[in-house]
Design a protein around this motif. Sequence first.
Motif, PDB file in Angstrom:
ATOM      1  N   GLU A 191       0.801  -1.076  -0.031  1.00  0.00           N
ATOM      2  CA  GLU A 191      -0.013  -0.127   0.078  1.00  0.00           C
ATOM      3  C   GLU A 191       0.956   1.349   0.035  1.00  0.00           C
ATOM      4  O   GLU A 191       2.191   1.056  -0.051  1.00  0.00           O
ATOM      5  N   ASP A 192       0.352   2.333   0.052  1.00  0.00           N
ATOM      6  CA  ASP A 192       1.044   3.795   0.296  1.00  0.00           C
ATOM      7  C   ASP A 192       2.234   3.816   0.956  1.00  0.00           C
ATOM      8  O   ASP A 192       3.361   4.129   0.877  1.00  0.00           O
ATOM      9  N   ASP A 193       1.856   3.281   2.201  1.00  0.00           N
ATOM     10  CA  ASP A 193       2.931   3.453   3.212  1.00  0.00           C
ATOM     11  C   ASP A 193       3.218   2.206   4.209  1.00  0.00           C
ATOM     12  O   ASP A 193       3.721   2.191   5.217  1.00  0.00           O
TER      13      ASP A 193
END
Length: 119
Positions: A67-69
């Motif tokens: 995911e993004d982070d």
Amino acid sequence: MQVKRSRERIAVDIPVVITTVLDSLEGSIVDLTEGGAQIFGCSLPPRSQCQIDLDGYTVFGTVQWSEDDRMGIRFPFPLTDGPLFDRLEMARTPQPAASAMQPRPAAPPPMGGFGRRIS
């Protein structure tokens, strides 16, 4: 759909460096098992090969999801030794609770009390 896991995830907070052929990223392992880790604070594309570096020790892995982070990394071999395994074992060991029967600190000596003289 819930996936049945063969190992229990253990919550941890371990700062690590994730290294690939092209990059070096800092992140924190937030849950860990002998078979893999979830890393927060950075991400790589799924199926990326990487290594997790901690205290001069390297564990290799493959990104399973991203995911993004955060991302999930699977280890090709289960952890059996090294500082990452030691941290996992420490997190599994229950910490002793503060006992209610511990002695209380002594009260400070009287200062003469409010409005009284001590002769």
